[in-house]
Structures are given as structure tokens and as C-alpha cells.
Design an enzyme around this catalytic site. Structure first.
Site, PDB file in Angstrom:
ATOM      1  CD  GLU A  83      43.210  33.529  31.525  1.00 17.13           C
ATOM      2  OE1 GLU A  83      44.184  33.396  31.811  1.00 17.13           O
ATOM      3  OE2 GLU A  83      42.337  34.178  30.817  1.00 17.13           O
ATOM      4  CD  GLU A 114      41.765  47.962  49.287  1.00 19.28           C
ATOM      5  OE1 GLU A 114      42.877  48.671  49.534  1.00 19.28           O
ATOM      6  OE2 GLU A 114      41.210  47.850  48.264  1.00 19.28           O
TER       7      GLU A 114
END
Length: 301
Positions: A83, A114
Site C-alpha cells: 500500500e 514458519e
């Protein structure tokens, strides 16, 4: 600390019977819990401010904002990075989001990704991480191995390391120059850290990245003057930004925007100072592209 003992894994006594509540009570209960998030983030204001100042300096010197995380935390980092490009007109390579398991993990969970410290190190090495960069490690639980591995490697390189967790005395905090820990308490649904913890991380990232962009002169007063108008909505917004900043008629704002090839900052300088495109470009070059600095200098004169 074992996962079962983490704050984020505890049962919330105020939502024990959420499964039997009316829909309205359910909504009110979730909203009541969400109100706690801003307060938790507020306890970290000094550390967040320090993170902004340190990151802004590195960014100004050519560093990159690099976000690392897994699951929801990783997705929030990717979102923040993505963004910044249209909002503040930066190059995509100046803000990069890494998620455990790669781009596909944005949409579908990649099992086991992860849990690898080496995977984060590999991802950062591929980016040619250097000491100018800023690495933001996100983990609601504060213990994700992917994030630990990334921060550990970033420290070796000499990059600025910032951790964002939702537990006190987090493991990832031990690997960070600046450890931000917004303890939001047990989730509405036990262990569902996409809720309060995710909201807290999003709020913190909003503050840090926005603060860094303000420090780069991407904001004049409270207007985003480096927005990239890549569609009709953003062109309309750009014209309104130019109009609000210069008091020029909307048609003149649009024509000047076209003349600058959709460069909002240049258009503002041209209209604010009654200058040609070449004059505005020359003036902007004296501040290394910092539009706000140009405008503030002219105001002082």
C-alpha cells in the site's frame, strides 16, 4: 515460554459463552474487546516513535522497509508494503513484504514454513539485505522461528531490527534493536490472533510506515502529496489534493497534473510558486525530491 502459556493462547473469561449469545450481543462483545486494542498500542508509543525516527533515517539514506512474518502477521506486512507504493509514490523495491512460504502463502497456508529460521535467512539473502535496511519482524505470539531467523540474520548484517509482538517479553524482542509489545489480552476466540493481535499489528504498522513517509516529505500539512494517480479514482483525488493545496480551479489542477505526467508534487510546486515545469523540477532537485521541504521553504521566504 511454551505456547500454551502465552497471553495470546489464554481463554477470555468475557467471551466464554459467545457461542450462545444473540447476534447483537456477539457483535457488542467483539467490539468491546476491540476497544482494548488501541489502549494496548498506546502503551508502546515511545518505542513506536523511536522506531519511526530510526527507520526514517535509514530510509532517507537509501534503506528499505522489509517486513517478515508468517500467517496473519506476514500478510499484514505484505499489505503494508504494497500500500505504500501508490499512497506515497515510492518504488516497489523500497518496501518489501516477506511471508513464510512465499507469495502463495498469502492465500493458502504453507505448512511448516514458519518453523524454519533458515528460510527467512535465505529470503533476506536473496534481497541482498544490507546495513542501510530496516527489518520489521511480526509475530503475535512473539516466538515464530521464521521471524527469529530473519531478525538474527539482519543483526549480523547490521540492519535496523524492529519486532512487533502481542506478548510481554517476547522471544523476537530479544533479537530486535527496538521491541514493540502491545499486549491485547486473550482473543475473543481462543488463539485466533487474526483478531485483536492482528488489529494491533496493523495499527502499529500504520503508525511506523506513515511516520517514515512523513519524515521523507511525502506529506504536506495532512495531505499525501506523492500519491500515484494510476486510475480514475486516484486522478480525481490527485486533482482535489492539488486544489486543496494551491487553491487552483479544478480544471487548472487537472491540466497541470497532465503536464507533469501525473506527478502531484510537481503540479503543486508549479501552481503554488507560479513556475514552469522545468523550474519546478529544478527546485525539487535541490531537496532530493522532498516536495514538503520545497513548499515549507517557499512559505518561510
Amino acid at each position: 515460554m511454551e505456547i500454551k502459556n502465552l497471553t495470546t493462547e489464554q481463554r477470555n473469561p468475557d467471551t466464554m459463552h459467545i457461542d450462545s449469545m444473540s447476534t447483537l450481543d456477539m457483535v457488542k462483545t467483539i467490539n468491546q474487546e476491540d476497544k482494548k486494542v488501541a489502549l494496548a498500542v498506546g502503551t508502546q508509543d515511545k518505542k513506536i516513535a523511536l522506531a519511526i525516527d530510526e527507520a526514517a533515517t535509514r530510509y532517507h539514506n537509501g534503506g528499505r522497509l522489509i517486513y517478515i512474518g508468517a500467517g496473519t502477521s506476514g500478510r499484514l506486512g505484505v499489505l503494508d508494503a504494497a500500500e505504500l507504493v501508490p499512497t506515497y509514490g515510492i518504488n516497489p523495491d523500497r518496501a518489501i513484504g516477506l511471508i513464510a512460504g512465499g507469495k502463495g502463502a498469502m492465500y493458502v497456508a504453507v505448512e511448516g514454513a514458519e518453523d524454519s529460521e533458515k528460510l527467512a535467512q535465505q529470503d533476506l539473502k536473496e534481497l541482498k539485505l544490507n546495513k542501510k535496511d530496516i527489518v520489521l519482524g511480526l509475530a503475535a505470539s512473539g516466538r515464530t522461528p521464521y521471524v527469529i531467523g530473519g531478525l538474527d540474520y539482519a543483526n549480523e548484517v547490521g540492519a535496523l531490527t524492529i519486532s512487533i509482538a502481542c506478548v510481554k517479553d517476547s522471544e523476537i524482542g530479544h533479537y530486535a534493536d527496538i521491541a514493540i509489545e502491545a499486549v491485547v489480552g486473550p482473543e475473543v476466540i481462543t488463539g485466533s490472533t487474526r483478531m485483536k493481535a492482528g488489529t494491533a499489528q496493523k495499527m502499529i504498522l500504520n503508525m511506523i510506515s506513515t511516520g517514515v513517509m512523513i519524515k521523507q516529505g511525502k506529506v504536506y500539512e495532512n495531505i499525501m502529496i506523492d500519491v500515484k494517480p494510476t486510475n480514475s479514482k486516484l486522478i480525481d483525488r490527485a486533482c482535489r489534493i492539488i486544489q486543496a493545496t494551491t487553491n487552483a480551479p479544478i480544471e487548472k489542477a487537472l491540466n497541470t497534473l497532465k503536464e507533469t505526467n501525473n506527478d502531484v508534487g510537481l503540479a503543486i510546486i508549479m501552481l503554488k510558486n507560479n513556475q514552469s515545469l522545468s523550474q519546478a523540477k529544478s527546485l525539487l532537485s535541490t531537496t532530493n525530491g522532498n516536495v514538503a521541504e520545497v513548499l515549507n521553504k517557499e512559505l518561510a521566504n
